[in-house]
Every structure is written in structure tokens, then in C-alpha cells.
Scaffold this active site. Structure first.
Site, short mmCIF file in Angstrom:
data_model
loop_
_atom_site.label_atom_id
_atom_site.label_comp_id
_atom_site.label_asym_id
_atom_site.label_seq_id
_atom_site.Cartn_x
_atom_site.Cartn_y
_atom_site.Cartn_z
N ARG A 59 0.81 -1.23 0.00
CA ARG A 59 0.00 0.00 0.00
C ARG A 59 0.84 1.27 0.00
O ARG A 59 0.63 2.16 -0.82
CB ARG A 59 -0.93 0.01 1.24
CG ARG A 59 -2.23 -0.75 1.06
CD ARG A 59 -2.82 -1.11 2.41
NE ARG A 59 -1.87 -1.96 3.13
CZ ARG A 59 -1.76 -3.27 2.91
NH1 ARG A 59 -2.57 -3.86 2.05
NH2 ARG A 59 -0.86 -3.98 3.54
N THR A 60 1.79 1.36 0.94
CA THR A 60 2.53 2.62 1.10
C THR A 60 3.39 2.92 -0.13
O THR A 60 3.38 4.03 -0.65
CB THR A 60 3.41 2.57 2.36
OG1 THR A 60 2.57 2.28 3.49
CG2 THR A 60 4.09 3.91 2.59
N LYS A 87 26.34 -4.98 -0.47
CA LYS A 87 27.79 -5.14 -0.67
C LYS A 87 28.59 -4.49 0.45
O LYS A 87 29.82 -4.47 0.40
CB LYS A 87 28.20 -4.51 -2.01
CG LYS A 87 27.50 -5.11 -3.22
CD LYS A 87 27.90 -4.38 -4.49
CE LYS A 87 27.15 -4.91 -5.71
NZ LYS A 87 27.48 -4.14 -6.93
N ARG A 109 11.43 3.87 3.87
CA ARG A 109 10.95 2.94 4.90
C ARG A 109 12.13 2.11 5.37
O ARG A 109 12.90 1.60 4.54
CB ARG A 109 9.85 2.03 4.37
CG ARG A 109 9.52 0.89 5.32
CD ARG A 109 8.26 0.15 4.96
NE ARG A 109 7.09 0.97 5.24
CZ ARG A 109 5.84 0.49 5.21
NH1 ARG A 109 5.61 -0.77 4.90
NH2 ARG A 109 4.83 1.29 5.47
N HIS A 137 4.95 6.34 11.65
CA HIS A 137 4.50 6.16 10.27
C HIS A 137 3.55 7.33 10.00
O HIS A 137 2.33 7.16 9.98
CB HIS A 137 3.79 4.82 10.12
CG HIS A 137 3.52 4.40 8.70
ND1 HIS A 137 3.69 5.25 7.61
CD2 HIS A 137 3.09 3.22 8.17
CE1 HIS A 137 3.36 4.61 6.50
NE2 HIS A 137 3.00 3.38 6.80
#
Length: 308
Positions: A59-60, A87, A109, A137
Site C-alpha cells: 500500500r505505502t 555489498k 521505509r 509512520h
């Protein structure tokens, strides 16, 4: 009208009531764009938005990508597994290299609380927190508040109960800060093991009785059990959790007639919420998703103007 002065959007704890209201008002003006035959405006033409996601998201991520494209921005998606971080490159170095390509906004995120704050200090581009660990959030809470205001006509004076895994929920924290600043009364409810230490520092009422949480509420915001963040078993079983704290038709008998049922998603049907409640007449879960697009368009627009 209040001008947005922030380069970034990292959380709601640091915003004023007026700044939160500005985002919601801006989102309201953007919502009708998605109802047009051609769902696009040139507001961010020439801007580049990077979606920098270190955790799974449907969704986000999709909402931010669509929001950017509807504002005519260019978008680039980067995940942790396809970046040079695998890496051994540091987050700061990766971000600096991305910024060297002259991007304007980074939507991030991350599983670590505070990661977007670290990034925001390291780069000149605007940073939007799309969820950091168990911290905040902000855009989810903003779309929740937008939906409540749209449905109830106000937020001030409403009683909102947040039920579920409060301890691991960044959605709960952002909602607590945002809702209380706009005048709502917030109650949190869940098993004692899922109520965070230090909850008394938050402006909320705490109850372990789900019927009490439901009885007086105008809004029920039901949270997912975040098993991926839990380091140990914090309740006997999902079945027992569903029996005691899952919201089903039987428990809804204690609710007000016009209660709103919300959930940030993804839903674990039959655990924290039953299918008949999730799909029932009080549910605004899909409307939350729709409103998320308008809210994220507003946030992208405002940070692109802020700090200038």
C-alpha cells in the site's frame, strides 16, 4: 494561511496542530484529482522522487508512487536487496550517491527507528518517513485522521480506541501524536505484553479490557499483530489472541451504532479482525487506502515547497 516550513516529514510528534491541519486541508484539495478522467496535474513536473524501501510494502509504496506520478514527478524505486548496501555500503553513502544524481525527494521505509532522521541530516533532498521501525509512520496516521474527519466531520472531542499490538506499532505512535494534538481522546488496548513500557508518557488512556475500549469509542483502529518484530512469544497463541482481543461481530455489540472500523493493513483475517467486521457496514478500510493517495500527494507537494 500557514506556510509549510519543513524540508522533511519525519513524524507527527514534532508537528504543531496547525501544521497537521494544513496537511489535511491540502489533501482535501488534492483528492478530487483522482476522480478526474485524466488523473494528472503538473505540480511536481521536473522533480524526481526516490522510493527507498528497506522493508516489504504494498500500500505505502504503491500509494507514494501513484501520488508522485499524479503530480507529474519522475519516480525511481530502490529496495535494500537491489542496492549496494548488500555489498557493505553504508546507508549514508548510498543516500549521498543517490543525491548526487540530483533527486528532490527521498521516501524512506526502514526497519531501524530513526533511520529517516539520520538520512535527513545527511542529504539536502527532502526526506519523507514511510515508516521507521517501531517509531512513526506519519502518512498512515494522516490518512487515518483524514478519513475520520471526512466521515465524522471533526476530530476534536471524538473518542478513538487503538486496539492490538501497540508496543511494535509505528502507526499507533503517529496516531496518538496526531489525534491528541487535534483534540481527540485516545485509548490504547491490548494484552499487557503488547502495551509498551513508558506508555504513561503518552497522552492516552490504557485498558486491557477490549469491551471497555469498544464501548465508548467513536472510532476503532485495529492493529495487526507484528510477529516479524517480536523477539519472543508475547501471548500464548494467535487463537487465544483472537478470542480475547480480536474484533468480531459479537464484540461489536458493545459499540456505538455509528462506530468507524479502521485498519492500516495488511489484515490478518480471523486474528485481529473477523471477515464480517473487515467487510462490514462500519468498515472504512478501503476508503483509508483511497485517502492515502490524496494525503501522500499533499505531503510530496508540501515538502517540495518547504525549507525554501
Amino acid at each position: 494561511m500557514l506556510n509549510w516550513k519543513h524540508k522533511d516529514l519525519l513524524g507527527l510528534e514534532e508537528l504543531s496542530k496547525e501544521e497537521i491541519e494544513l496537511i489535511l486541508e491540502t489533501a482535501d484539495s488534492f483528492k478530487e484529482i483522482s476522480l478526474r478522467p485524466i488523473k494528472k496535474v503538473p505540480t511536481l513536473r521536473g522533480k524526481t522522487v526516490v522510493l527507498f524501501f528497506f522493508e516489504p510494502s504494498t500500500r505505502t509504496r504503491t500509494s507514494f508512487e501513484l501520488a508522485a506520478k499524479r503530480l507529474s514527478a519522475d519516480t525511481v524505486s530502490i529496495s535494500a536487496t537491489t542496492s549496494s548496501i548488500v555489498k557493505g555500503e553504508t546507508l549514508k553513502d548510498t543516500a549521498k550517491n543517490i543525491e548526487a544524481m540530483k533527486v528532490d525527494i527521498i521516501v524512506m521505509r526502514h526497519s531501524s527507528s530513526g533511520a529517516p532522521h539520520l538520512l535527513a541530516k545527511a542529504v539536502e533532498a527532502s526526506v519523507i518517513n514511510a515508516g521507521d521501525g517501531c517509531h512513526e509512520h506519519p502518512t498512515q496516521a494522516l490518512l487515518d485522521m483524514f478519513t475520520i474527519k471526512e466521515k465524522k466531520g471533526r476530530i476534536s472531542g471524538l473518542k478513538v480506541s487503538i486496539i492490538g499490538d501497540i508496543a511494535h506499532s509505528r502507526v499507533a505512535r503517529s496516531n496518538i501524536w496526531g489525534l491528541t494534538k487535534l483534540g481527540a481522546e485516545v485509548t490504547v488496548c491490548g494484552p499487557p505484553t503488547l502495551i509498551p513500557q513508558g506508555i504513561e508518557k503518552f497522552p492516552v488512556k490504557v485498558t486491557y479490557d477490549v469491551e471497555e475500549a469498544i464501548r465508548d469509542a467513536d472510532v476503532l483502529n485495529i492493529l495487526r499483530i507484528q510477529l516479524e518484530r517480536q523477539k519472543s512469544n508475547l501471548f500464548p497463541s494467535l487463537r487465544e489472541y483472537a478470542l480475547n482481543f480480536g474484533i468480531d461481530a459479537e464484540k461489536l455489540k458493545f459499540a456505538k451504532p455509528e462506530v468507524l472500523i479502521m485498519h492500516p493493513g495488511p489484515i490478518n483475517r480471523g486474528v485481529e479482525i473477523s471477515p464480517e467486521v473487515a467487510d462490514g457496514p462500519y468498515s472504512v478500510i478501503l476508503e483509508q487506502v483511497t485517502n492515502g493517495l490524496a494525503v501522500r500527494m499533499a505531503v510530496l507537494y508540501l515538502v517540495s515547497q518547504g525549507g525554501k
